[in-house]
Design a protein around this motif. Structure first.
Motif, PDB file in Angstrom:
ATOM      1  N   ASP A 169      42.470  13.587 -30.080  1.00 48.81           N
ATOM      2  CA  ASP A 169      42.233  14.771 -29.253  1.00 48.81           C
ATOM      3  C   ASP A 169      43.563  15.271 -28.693  1.00 48.81           C
ATOM      4  OD1 ASP A 169      41.377  16.700 -27.521  1.00 48.81           O
ATOM      5  OD2 ASP A 169      39.812  15.493 -26.567  1.00 48.81           O
ATOM      6  N   PHE A 170      43.941  16.485 -29.076  1.00 55.12           N
ATOM      7  CA  PHE A 170      45.195  17.081 -28.613  1.00 55.12           C
ATOM      8  C   PHE A 170      44.984  18.032 -27.431  1.00 55.12           C
ATOM      9  CE2 PHE A 170      45.837  16.371 -33.239  1.00 55.12           C
ATOM     10  CZ  PHE A 170      46.874  15.459 -33.162  1.00 55.12           C
ATOM     11  N   GLY A 171      43.794  18.048 -26.855  1.00 54.26           N
ATOM     12  CA  GLY A 171      43.471  19.043 -25.840  1.00 54.26           C
ATOM     13  C   GLY A 171      42.627  20.129 -26.481  1.00 54.26           C
ATOM     14  N   ASN A 172      42.315  21.170 -25.738  1.00 52.66           N
ATOM     15  CA  ASN A 172      41.453  22.220 -26.281  1.00 52.66           C
ATOM     16  C   ASN A 172      42.285  23.241 -27.064  1.00 52.66           C
ATOM     17  OD1 ASN A 172      38.984  21.135 -25.274  1.00 52.66           O
ATOM     18  ND2 ASN A 172      39.625  21.725 -23.233  1.00 52.66           N
ATOM     19  N   GLN A 231      45.254  25.117 -28.357  1.00 50.31           N
ATOM     20  CA  GLN A 231      46.629  24.633 -28.301  1.00 50.31           C
ATOM     21  C   GLN A 231      47.614  25.796 -28.411  1.00 50.31           C
ATOM     22  OE1 GLN A 231      46.913  21.659 -31.427  1.00 50.31           O
ATOM     23  NE2 GLN A 231      44.827  21.000 -30.993  1.00 50.31           N
ATOM     24  N   GLU A 287      45.445  16.465 -21.295  1.00 54.39           N
ATOM     25  CA  GLU A 287      44.034  16.795 -21.517  1.00 54.39           C
ATOM     26  C   GLU A 287      43.532  16.265 -22.867  1.00 54.39           C
ATOM     27  OE1 GLU A 287      43.897  21.005 -21.192  1.00 54.39           O
ATOM     28  OE2 GLU A 287      44.383  21.034 -19.054  1.00 54.39           O
ATOM     29  N   GLY A 288      44.265  15.317 -23.450  1.00 53.93           N
ATOM     30  CA  GLY A 288      43.874  14.777 -24.740  1.00 53.93           C
ATOM     31  C   GLY A 288      43.981  13.262 -24.776  1.00 53.93           C
ATOM     32  N   GLU A 289      44.313  12.725 -25.952  1.00 56.11           N
ATOM     33  CA  GLU A 289      44.332  11.282 -26.171  1.00 56.11           C
ATOM     34  C   GLU A 289      45.710  10.810 -26.629  1.00 56.11           C
ATOM     35  OE1 GLU A 289      40.190   9.662 -27.929  1.00 56.11           O
ATOM     36  OE2 GLU A 289      41.206  11.097 -29.234  1.00 56.11           O
TER      37      GLU A 289
END
Length: 297
Positions: free
Chosen positions: A110-113, A115, A139-141
Motif C-alpha cells: 500500500d503506497f497510500g491513496n 499518488q 498513509e501506506g505500508e
C-alpha cells in the motif's frame, strides 16, 4: 525427478508470478487519477500474461511428458492481477484447475491513496536511503508490514495443504500458482527461505509476468535451484551463500535445516565459544561448587 511418496501430498511446485505490464508501469501519472487497485493491464501486459500461461503450462507438464497434474490459483484482488490470471488461464483446461481463490493478503504494497507523482518520486528516493524493508510510505505500508500479512497467509496455506482443503487427489502432482506483485513475491520468498533483511535488500524486482518456480526436492525441501539456473539466481540478486543454500535444499531431507544451523549462524555471529570453552566453563563451575562445599565443612 520422481517425487518421494511420503511427500506426495505436498505441492510439487509453488510458482510466484508478477502481473503483466500495467498502465502504472508504463506511465506513473496513472496513479494520480486512478486508485492503485484499479490500474489495468496494457495491451503488452495482456500479451505477456498469455505467453506466461503457455510457459507455465510447459513447466508443469514437463514439456508434455507428464499428464497427472493439477493446478490451484491464488490471486491478488487488484485489477492487473485478476486480468493476468484470466490470460494465464487460457493455457489450461477446466479439468486441470482444482480451484482459484482471491487472496487479499498477497495484494500490492500500500503506497497510500491517490499518488502525487512528484511527491512519490521524493518519497521513493527517501526509501532508498532509509532501506526498502523498513521504510513505511506515508498513509501506506512498509515491506515489513507486507511481511506480516504474507506470514499470516502462509500459515493459512499450510493449513489448507495439511487438511486437504484444496481437494487434491494425491495421485496428481499439485501446482500452486500465486499471481501477485513484485515486492509481495520477494517478501514471500524471504519468509519462506528465512532470508534476513540484509538479504532481502539484495533482491531485484520481478519483471512483468516473470515467474519464480519453487520446486519440491526429493527430500521434501523446496528450492529455486531445481528449475532455475545459477545465472538466473545471480541475476535476481541472490548472494553466493543464498545460492549455495538453494542448491543444498534441492537434495536436502526435510528438517535437516536445523542441523545446518552453524552454517546459518555465521551470518549473525563473528565468533561463538567452542565446545572446549563450554567444557572449561563446566570445569570451573564444578571447582566453584567444591570450594563452596569446603567452606561449608
Amino acid at each position: 525427478m520422481i517425487q518421494s511418496p511420503q511427500y506426495k501430498a505436498l505441492p510439487k511446485r509453488i510458482i510466484l508470478v508478477r502481473h503483466g505490464e500495467s498502465e502504472g508501469n508504463l506511465d506513473r501519472s496513472a496513479y494520480t487519477t486512478t486508485p492503485d487497485y484499479k490500474i489495468p493491464l496494457t495491451q503488452q501486459g495482456i500479451a505477456q500474461a498469455k505467453l506466461a500461461g503457455a510457459q507455465i503450462q510447459s513447466v508443469i507438464s514437463e514439456n508434455g511428458r507428464s499428464n497427472n497434474w493439477k493446478i490451484y490459483f491464488y490471486v491478488s484482488p487488484y485489477e492487473r492481477t485478476r486480468s493476468t490470471l484470466r490470460e494465464i488461464g487460457r493455457s489450461f483446461s477446466k479439468k486441470r484447475v482444482i480451484g482459484v481463490r482471491e487472496e487479499c493478503r498477497v495484494r500490492e504494497q500500500d503506497f497510500g491513496n491517490f499518488q502525487v507523482e512528484e511527491r512519490m518520486k521524493v518519497i521513493k528516493e527517501t526509501r532508498e536511503r532509509f532501506g526498502r524493508f523498513f521504510y513505511r510510505f506515508p498513509e501506506g505500508e512498509s515491506a515489513a508490514d507486507v511481511y506480516d500479512r504474507v506470514s499470516n497467509f502462509l500459515e493459512s496455506l499450510w493449513r489448507d495443504i495439511d487438511m486437504n482443503r484444496l481437494h487434491n487427489d494425491p495421485s496428481d502432482d499439485l501446482n500452486l500458482i500465486i499471481i501477485s506483485h513484485g515486492l509481495t513475491s520477494r517478501v514471500f520468498l524471504m519468509k519462506w527461505f528465512k532470508w534476513s533483511v540484509e538479504q532481502f535488500e539484495l533482491l531485484n524486482n520481478f519483471g512483468n509476468c516473470e515467474c519464480r518456480v519453487m520446486q519440491l526436492g526429493l527430500g521434501g525441501e523446496y528450492s529455486l535451484a531445481i528449475h532455475h539456473t545459477e545465472d538466473e539466481l545471480q541475476e535476481w540478486g541472490l548472494s553466493p551463500d543464498m545460492i549455495a543454500d538453494q542448491k543444498w535444499r534441492a537434495n536436502a531431507t526435510r528438517g535437516d535445516w536445523n542441523e545446518r544451523c552453524p552454517w546459518y549462524l555465521d551470518a549473525f555471529f563473528d565468533c561463538l565459544a567452542t565446545d572446549s570453552d563450554d567444557s572449561v566453563e563446566e570445569d570451573t563451575d564444578d571447582s566453584l561448587e567444591e570450594d563452596i562445599d569446603d567452606l561449608i565443612v
